[in-house]
Structure formats: structure tokens, C-alpha cells
Design a protein around this motif. Structure first.
Motif, PDB file in Angstrom:
ATOM      1  N   GLN A  37       0.936  -1.158   0.045  1.00  0.00           N
ATOM      2  CA  GLN A  37       0.021   0.022  -0.059  1.00  0.00           C
ATOM      3  C   GLN A  37       0.912   1.188  -0.049  1.00  0.00           C
ATOM      4  N   ALA A  38       0.469   2.385  -0.704  1.00  0.00           N
ATOM      5  CA  ALA A  38       0.946   3.560  -0.517  1.00  0.00           C
ATOM      6  C   ALA A  38      -0.290   4.486  -0.239  1.00  0.00           C
ATOM      7  N   LEU A  39       0.300   5.607   0.306  1.00  0.00           N
ATOM      8  CA  LEU A  39      -0.559   6.810   0.477  1.00  0.00           C
ATOM      9  C   LEU A  39       0.041   7.860  -0.314  1.00  0.00           C
ATOM     10  N   VAL A  40      -1.285   8.428  -1.152  1.00  0.00           N
ATOM     11  CA  VAL A  40      -0.801   9.413  -2.232  1.00  0.00           C
ATOM     12  C   VAL A  40      -1.618  10.532  -1.630  1.00  0.00           C
ATOM     13  N   ASN A  41      -0.987  11.553  -1.311  1.00  0.00           N
ATOM     14  CA  ASN A  41      -1.698  12.772  -0.835  1.00  0.00           C
ATOM     15  C   ASN A  41      -2.798  12.332   0.245  1.00  0.00           C
ATOM     16  N   GLY A  42      -2.483  11.434   1.031  1.00  0.00           N
ATOM     17  CA  GLY A  42      -3.409  10.796   2.055  1.00  0.00           C
ATOM     18  C   GLY A  42      -4.258   9.915   1.535  1.00  0.00           C
ATOM     19  N   GLU A  43      -4.562   9.684   0.337  1.00  0.00           N
ATOM     20  CA  GLU A  43      -5.503   8.169  -0.078  1.00  0.00           C
ATOM     21  C   GLU A  43      -4.767   7.076  -0.449  1.00  0.00           C
ATOM     22  N   LYS A  44      -5.160   5.835  -0.046  1.00  0.00           N
ATOM     23  CA  LYS A  44      -4.541   4.874  -0.102  1.00  0.00           C
ATOM     24  C   LYS A  44      -4.536   4.567  -1.471  1.00  0.00           C
ATOM     25  N   VAL A  45      -3.695   3.696  -1.983  1.00  0.00           N
ATOM     26  CA  VAL A  45      -3.472   3.315  -3.584  1.00  0.00           C
ATOM     27  C   VAL A  45      -2.962   1.934  -3.056  1.00  0.00           C
ATOM     28  N   THR A  46      -3.302   0.955  -3.958  1.00  0.00           N
ATOM     29  CA  THR A  46      -2.865  -0.308  -3.929  1.00  0.00           C
ATOM     30  C   THR A  46      -1.821  -0.548  -5.123  1.00  0.00           C
ATOM     31  N   CYS A  47      -0.788  -1.162  -4.789  1.00  0.00           N
ATOM     32  CA  CYS A  47       0.279  -1.412  -5.529  1.00  0.00           C
ATOM     33  C   CYS A  47       0.603  -2.916  -5.479  1.00  0.00           C
ATOM     34  N   VAL A  48       1.173  -3.506  -6.639  1.00  0.00           N
ATOM     35  CA  VAL A  48       1.404  -4.977  -6.613  1.00  0.00           C
ATOM     36  C   VAL A  48       2.829  -4.954  -7.552  1.00  0.00           C
ATOM     37  N   VAL A  49       3.605  -5.815  -7.057  1.00  0.00           N
ATOM     38  CA  VAL A  49       4.904  -6.142  -7.651  1.00  0.00           C
ATOM     39  C   VAL A  49       4.701  -7.600  -8.214  1.00  0.00           C
ATOM     40  N   THR A  50       5.049  -7.766  -9.207  1.00  0.00           N
ATOM     41  CA  THR A  50       4.760  -9.149  -9.924  1.00  0.00           C
ATOM     42  C   THR A  50       5.632 -10.331  -9.223  1.00  0.00           C
ATOM     43  N   ARG A  51       5.246 -11.289  -9.586  1.00  0.00           N
ATOM     44  CA  ARG A  51       6.142 -12.446  -9.029  1.00  0.00           C
ATOM     45  C   ARG A  51       7.361 -12.574  -9.694  1.00  0.00           C
ATOM     46  N   GLU A  52       7.256 -12.269 -11.176  1.00  0.00           N
ATOM     47  CA  GLU A  52       8.236 -12.275 -12.216  1.00  0.00           C
ATOM     48  C   GLU A  52       9.309 -11.243 -11.602  1.00  0.00           C
ATOM     49  N   ALA A  53       8.688 -10.160 -11.265  1.00  0.00           N
ATOM     50  CA  ALA A  53       9.992  -9.201 -10.963  1.00  0.00           C
ATOM     51  C   ALA A  53      10.715  -9.684  -9.542  1.00  0.00           C
ATOM     52  N   LEU A  54       9.879  -9.827  -8.641  1.00  0.00           N
ATOM     53  CA  LEU A  54      10.577 -10.538  -7.357  1.00  0.00           C
ATOM     54  C   LEU A  54      11.416 -11.986  -7.532  1.00  0.00           C
ATOM     55  N   TRP A  55      10.990 -12.847  -8.643  1.00  0.00           N
ATOM     56  CA  TRP A  55      11.849 -13.760  -8.848  1.00  0.00           C
ATOM     57  C   TRP A  55      13.074 -13.474  -9.523  1.00  0.00           C
ATOM     58  N   GLU A  56      12.917 -12.852 -10.605  1.00  0.00           N
ATOM     59  CA  GLU A  56      14.148 -12.416 -11.274  1.00  0.00           C
ATOM     60  C   GLU A  56      15.000 -11.349 -10.903  1.00  0.00           C
ATOM     61  N   GLY A  57      14.338 -10.180 -10.143  1.00  0.00           N
ATOM     62  CA  GLY A  57      15.033  -8.983  -9.911  1.00  0.00           C
ATOM     63  C   GLY A  57      15.555  -9.148  -8.421  1.00  0.00           C
ATOM     64  N   PHE A  58      14.861 -10.081  -7.721  1.00  0.00           N
ATOM     65  CA  PHE A  58      15.231 -10.129  -6.375  1.00  0.00           C
ATOM     66  C   PHE A  58      15.611 -11.296  -5.739  1.00  0.00           C
ATOM     67  N   SER A  59      15.761 -12.520  -6.626  1.00  0.00           N
ATOM     68  CA  SER A  59      16.149 -14.057  -6.423  1.00  0.00           C
ATOM     69  C   SER A  59      15.092 -14.463  -5.322  1.00  0.00           C
ATOM     70  N   ALA A  60      13.710 -14.296  -5.774  1.00  0.00           N
ATOM     71  CA  ALA A  60      12.907 -14.859  -4.948  1.00  0.00           C
ATOM     72  C   ALA A  60      12.833 -16.398  -4.941  1.00  0.00           C
ATOM     73  N   ASP A  61      13.651 -16.846  -6.075  1.00  0.00           N
ATOM     74  CA  ASP A  61      13.785 -18.616  -5.783  1.00  0.00           C
ATOM     75  C   ASP A  61      14.659 -18.826  -5.110  1.00  0.00           C
ATOM     76  N   GLN A  62      15.563 -17.990  -4.481  1.00  0.00           N
ATOM     77  CA  GLN A  62      16.746 -18.337  -3.558  1.00  0.00           C
ATOM     78  C   GLN A  62      16.397 -17.984  -2.254  1.00  0.00           C
ATOM     79  N   VAL A  63      15.390 -17.256  -1.878  1.00  0.00           N
ATOM     80  CA  VAL A  63      15.101 -17.063  -0.562  1.00  0.00           C
ATOM     81  C   VAL A  63      13.612 -17.829  -0.255  1.00  0.00           C
ATOM     82  N   LEU A  64      13.381 -17.620   0.879  1.00  0.00           N
ATOM     83  CA  LEU A  64      12.126 -18.507   1.547  1.00  0.00           C
ATOM     84  C   LEU A  64      10.828 -18.035   1.078  1.00  0.00           C
TER      85      LEU A  64
END
Length: 87
Positions: free
Chosen positions: A21-48
Motif C-alpha cells: 500500500q501507498a498513501l498518495v496525498n493521504g489516499e490509499k493506493v494499492t500497488c503490486v509487484v509481480t512474481r516475475e519481478a521478485l523472482w528475477e529481480g530479487f532472487s525470490a527463488d533463492q530465498v524463503l
């Protein structure tokens, strides 16, 4: 534009990826980071878990989300691999 990200104890995960979640000028905004970004960008396959990968790459992921929010991307804000991949 004031953008802040909320610290969460636990993050929801859906088919697309990890939600945060982000707060943009006080309003809640939902954000999502894709599984692909986590797997390939931050080695999710090598962490728990996707949460650990998110925490490891949080600064980069949030920076990408800020750019997308400032560009007026529709909600939910989707951070993809291309947004966090090293140049």
C-alpha cells in the motif's frame, strides 16, 4: 505530490504478485509487484518467500512505484520486472 509507503506486518499475495500500500496525498493506493519481478529481480527463488524478496528489494520497488504513480498509471499500480531490472 506526497507519496508514502506503509510498513506492513504481513503482505497479501495473489496470482499476480505481492500487494503493498501507498498513501498518495493521504489516499490509499494499492500497488503490486509481480512474481516475475521478485523472482528475477530479487532472487525470490533463492530465498524463503516472496515477502523476503520484497523486503530485500523494497527500496527499488517503491522507487519504481513512485515513478508509475507520478506518471498517472491506473490502479492498482503494477511494478513489473522491466521497472526494477538493472540497467
Amino acid at each position: 505530490m506526497e507519496i508514502k509507503f506503509q510498513e506492513q506486518e504481513r503482505y497479501d499475495i495473489n496470482n499476480e504478485g505481492l500487494l503493498f500500500q501507498a498513501l498518495v496525498n493521504g489516499e490509499k493506493v494499492t500497488c503490486v509487484v509481480t512474481r516475475e519481478a521478485l523472482w528475477e529481480g530479487f532472487s525470490a527463488d533463492q530465498v524463503l518467500s516472496l515477502e523476503e524478496a520484497f523486503r530485500a528489494g523494497r527500496e527499488t520497488i517503491e522507487r519504481a512505484a513512485v515513478v508509475l504513480i507520478e506518471q498517472g498509471a491506473p490502479q492498482p499500480i503494477v511494478v513489473k520486472r522491466a521497472h526494477v531490472a538493472p540497467i
